[in-house]
Design a protein around this motif. Sequence first.
Motif, PDB file in Angstrom:
ATOM      1  N   VAL A  17      -5.494   3.712   3.968  1.00 31.81           N
ATOM      2  CA  VAL A  17      -5.287   3.643   2.518  1.00 31.81           C
ATOM      3  C   VAL A  17      -4.432   2.429   2.162  1.00 31.81           C
ATOM      4  O   VAL A  17      -4.737   1.675   1.233  1.00 31.81           O
ATOM      5  N   ASP A  18      -3.354   2.218   2.925  1.00 32.90           N
ATOM      6  CA  ASP A  18      -2.463   1.085   2.662  1.00 32.90           C
ATOM      7  C   ASP A  18      -3.210  -0.244   2.697  1.00 32.90           C
ATOM      8  O   ASP A  18      -2.938  -1.149   1.892  1.00 32.90           O
ATOM      9  N   ARG A  19      -4.138  -0.367   3.642  1.00 34.44           N
ATOM     10  CA  ARG A  19      -4.885  -1.619   3.761  1.00 34.44           C
ATOM     11  C   ARG A  19      -5.921  -1.767   2.653  1.00 34.44           C
ATOM     12  O   ARG A  19      -6.066  -2.839   2.062  1.00 34.44           O
ATOM     13  N   LEU A  20      -6.659  -0.717   2.384  1.00 35.80           N
ATOM     14  CA  LEU A  20      -7.713  -0.805   1.378  1.00 35.80           C
ATOM     15  C   LEU A  20      -7.149  -1.073  -0.015  1.00 35.80           C
ATOM     16  O   LEU A  20      -7.753  -1.796  -0.818  1.00 35.80           O
ATOM     17  N   VAL A  21      -6.002  -0.513  -0.297  1.00 34.72           N
ATOM     18  CA  VAL A  21      -5.447  -0.648  -1.637  1.00 34.72           C
ATOM     19  C   VAL A  21      -5.012  -2.087  -1.917  1.00 34.72           C
ATOM     20  O   VAL A  21      -4.846  -2.479  -3.086  1.00 34.72           O
ATOM     21  N   GLN A  22      -4.865  -2.881  -0.868  1.00 34.10           N
ATOM     22  CA  GLN A  22      -4.517  -4.291  -1.061  1.00 34.10           C
ATOM     23  C   GLN A  22      -5.662  -5.101  -1.666  1.00 34.10           C
ATOM     24  O   GLN A  22      -5.445  -6.191  -2.191  1.00 34.10           O
ATOM     25  N   SER A  23      -6.884  -4.578  -1.572  1.00 36.66           N
ATOM     26  CA  SER A  23      -8.059  -5.263  -2.133  1.00 36.66           C
ATOM     27  C   SER A  23      -8.414  -4.618  -3.468  1.00 36.66           C
ATOM     28  O   SER A  23      -8.741  -3.426  -3.502  1.00 36.66           O
ATOM     29  N   PRO A  24      -8.382  -5.354  -4.557  1.00 38.92           N
ATOM     30  CA  PRO A  24      -8.586  -4.761  -5.881  1.00 38.92           C
ATOM     31  C   PRO A  24      -9.991  -4.216  -6.117  1.00 38.92           C
ATOM     32  O   PRO A  24     -10.195  -3.480  -7.088  1.00 38.92           O
ATOM     33  N   GLU A  25     -10.932  -4.552  -5.231  1.00 37.52           N
ATOM     34  CA  GLU A  25     -12.300  -4.077  -5.466  1.00 37.52           C
ATOM     35  C   GLU A  25     -12.514  -2.637  -5.029  1.00 37.52           C
ATOM     36  O   GLU A  25     -13.576  -2.057  -5.268  1.00 37.52           O
ATOM     37  N   TYR A  26     -11.518  -2.025  -4.377  1.00 39.39           N
ATOM     38  CA  TYR A  26     -11.682  -0.662  -3.868  1.00 39.39           C
ATOM     39  C   TYR A  26     -11.049   0.369  -4.791  1.00 39.39           C
ATOM     40  O   TYR A  26      -9.923   0.202  -5.268  1.00 39.39           O
ATOM     41  N   GLU A  27     -11.793   1.449  -5.025  1.00 38.33           N
ATOM     42  CA  GLU A  27     -11.243   2.671  -5.607  1.00 38.33           C
ATOM     43  C   GLU A  27     -11.257   3.714  -4.499  1.00 38.33           C
ATOM     44  O   GLU A  27     -12.294   3.934  -3.866  1.00 38.33           O
ATOM     45  N   ILE A  28     -10.127   4.352  -4.240  1.00 35.79           N
ATOM     46  CA  ILE A  28      -9.968   5.174  -3.046  1.00 35.79           C
ATOM     47  C   ILE A  28      -9.769   6.639  -3.415  1.00 35.79           C
ATOM     48  O   ILE A  28      -8.892   6.978  -4.217  1.00 35.79           O
ATOM     49  N   ILE A  29     -10.594   7.485  -2.807  1.00 35.16           N
ATOM     50  CA  ILE A  29     -10.460   8.926  -2.951  1.00 35.16           C
ATOM     51  C   ILE A  29      -9.977   9.477  -1.612  1.00 35.16           C
ATOM     52  O   ILE A  29     -10.601   9.226  -0.569  1.00 35.16           O
ATOM     53  N   ILE A  30      -8.882  10.225  -1.628  1.00 41.63           N
ATOM     54  CA  ILE A  30      -8.330  10.824  -0.421  1.00 41.63           C
ATOM     55  C   ILE A  30      -8.601  12.320  -0.452  1.00 41.63           C
ATOM     56  O   ILE A  30      -8.218  13.002  -1.411  1.00 41.63           O
ATOM     57  N   LEU A  31      -9.270  12.822   0.589  1.00 43.01           N
ATOM     58  CA  LEU A  31      -9.501  14.254   0.731  1.00 43.01           C
ATOM     59  C   LEU A  31      -8.702  14.745   1.927  1.00 43.01           C
ATOM     60  O   LEU A  31      -8.909  14.278   3.053  1.00 43.01           O
ATOM     61  N   ASP A  32      -7.787  15.676   1.700  1.00 46.84           N
ATOM     62  CA  ASP A  32      -6.930  16.163   2.786  1.00 46.84           C
ATOM     63  C   ASP A  32      -6.487  17.587   2.472  1.00 46.84           C
ATOM     64  O   ASP A  32      -6.167  17.898   1.316  1.00 46.84           O
ATOM     65  N   ASN A  33      -6.449  18.444   3.506  1.00 47.40           N
ATOM     66  CA  ASN A  33      -5.990  19.814   3.297  1.00 47.40           C
ATOM     67  C   ASN A  33      -4.488  19.971   3.517  1.00 47.40           C
ATOM     68  O   ASN A  33      -3.941  21.062   3.337  1.00 47.40           O
TER      69      ASN A  33
END
Length: 306
Positions: A17-33
């Motif tokens: 997540v930390d790496r992907l969020v550095q690129s503005p083209e990504y919208e990130i959905i986190i699924l975790d229990n």
Amino acid sequence: MKVLITGGAGFIGSHLVDRLVQSPEYEIIILDNLLRGRLEHIAHHRHNPRVSFVHGDVRRYGDVLDAMRGCQLVYHLAAQTRIMASVARVDTCFETNVIGTFNVLKAAHHLEISKVVFTSSGEVYGEPRHLPVDETHPLKSKNPYGASKVAAEVYCQVFQETHHLPIAVLRLSHVYGPRDTERVIPVWIRNALRGKDLIVFGGEQVIDLVWVDQVVEALLRVTSIPNLSDPINIGHGKGVPILRLARRILELTNSTSQLVLQPPRAAEVVRYEPRVERMRTLLNLHPPEDALEYLPTLVTAWREIL
């Protein structure tokens, strides 16, 4: 691009997540229990409009399908990964790692996802017939965790061949780095800093270590490779004797803790060293000369926490 990361609040997932969020083209959905993942791992993203958290479970198909809607890329990292826990709670291991993976693949096929990246494990090989272990080595897992990853890989292969779902499979070695709390390295570092004994089961083991940032880099780079039908080992390639690791931790922590040998545990592989030529060639990833290069950094991080 909208991306789903299952297990995104976990050890490896939160670093991704930390790496992907550095690129503005990504919208990130986190699924975790949140059984093993922690909200504190992703708390610094809570005000980022491009990062969303879904409290759900890969064992429930509806949770997976709802979280995946609108995504183009899926990183499936959610898993029960501890070997001895898989022995003690074999049902949970199967449900999470096999049924959970099936649910991810089923939803990805239904929603026509562009690519799924699945994190498998070197545990699929079991006790190696030869070293180093290349990706064509027979899969003969030694514990329920490894068996669950074998089954999950087979389902990946079926969805690739039957439904033409693009899937990349990475077989990870023993990953270490910040935010890991339950496996041997963080347990030993904590004990060493507190003056407690370091328990060594067997003492003959040789493990392959890979820093978490290298794993994240592999996850990012593999998405650009089309038609990847075979798994890739992700590791260092030169095993570290378990006693060398323990003594190095004692040295770095200036600890007076003692090494206490206990009988080996039957579920654990004695020696694993992967062949990493495919990683080097396909992903242009080259591990450092010393697999323990980042251990001082990790010890420093733990000193600040304890």
